[in-house]
Design an enzyme around this catalytic site. Sequence first.
Site: not given
Length: 343
Positions: A125-127, A153, A157
């Site tokens: 994810t870009d997060e 979260y 990741k």
Amino acid sequence: MKILVTGGAGFIGGNFVHHMVKKYPEHTVINLDLLTYAGNLETLKPVEDKPNYKFVRGDIADRRFIMDLFEKERPDVVVNFAAESHVDRSITDPGIFVQTNVMGTQVLLDASKEYGVKRYHQVSTDEVYGDLPLDRPDLFFREDTPLHTSSPYSSSKASADLFVLAYYRTYGLPVTISRCSNNYGPYHFPEKLIPLIISRALADEKLPVYGKGENVRDWLHVSDHCDAIDLIIHNGRVGEVYNVGGHNEKTNLEVVKTILKALGKPESLIEFVTDRPGHDLRYAIDPTKLETELGWKPKYTFETGIRQTIQWYLDNREWWENIISGEYAGYFDKMYGKDLTTK
Ligand code: NAD
Ligand code: TDX
């Protein structure tokens, strides 16, 4: 070719299973999913009878189960979608995010190494890049942007991504990673912003917007994400990370107002509620590498994609009404009860 898709009963994994089963009748797709609260076999109805599709229930973090599955099935390609995926849930209960997202990934990597998988693809994810300031529209996440996470979260990741890259460097496992921006589209679980707003607006219920609704997300239709992963597993270079995004930055308030307008519902439904702790300000992807190396181009703009998505929720009420009337109702009351009843 045998493709093991993990987390294929969830939102993006489910869309990816549909995509692969239909596009490659000559390949076998094995969908491995634990069926947590986010997993839903109803999502697989359109493919469940196809001869090149098979469902297996199990936990990616269960080492013995995973080793037995790889021994039996000998997959050529693994695409790992399985994860705990909701930021708000990671704030209340981080432990399961470490268990599934980090430990589960490591078990899959070990099995992929042991059984000589030809490609292991990690859906990230870009997060993992943290956030960008609201007043610097010139800044974007690139593949070499440092990892700088905010929530349990995104930290889980990012940890998983580092394990994936370590298995490439140390053991030569042929890996790729995609880091996509916010997805939306059919089969999106109604705890996430867009389906939450559509389902609640249709029932004329209050719509919780965190803080002032100024945070920016970069939205991509799920089918464009599936196309990108398909391209990367076939043509992506091993050991590489590919960012996925279509330059569709919107504030949360813009998204909510767009949905209200399309449904003919009043903006008075909007309720500004307590902000998410550590709330990331802005995400914005630079997808140049994916576009120039692999020729990827999104098919949807936000305008065409949100229209298609709203229509899907109107046409498939049963799918999401079953979810919101079940255990999800308890989660909603616990998460928002205070804010939505005191005003
Ligand atoms: P989701 O929560 O809708 O689906 C997750 C699926 O994984 C569910 O079917 C669940 O049952 C399954 N699962 C959970 N724990 C498992 C375990 N231990 N073993 C086997 N299966 C398990 O999530 P999503 O939104 O479809 O996201 C899929 C992946 O894409 C995640 O890895 C997420 O981090 C990533 N991602 C999501 C977005 C987004 O906007 N939703 C954007 C970029 C990346
Ligand atoms: O009730 C809400 N009100 C609100 O204002 C909810 C659920 C969200 N929001 C805001 C928070 C975010 O700024 O809307 C934005 C989007 O929120 P989510 O749908 O929870 O997504 P986000 O936190 O951005 O994370 C998503 O994109 C990246 C996915 O859930 C992740 O799995 C993915 O990695």
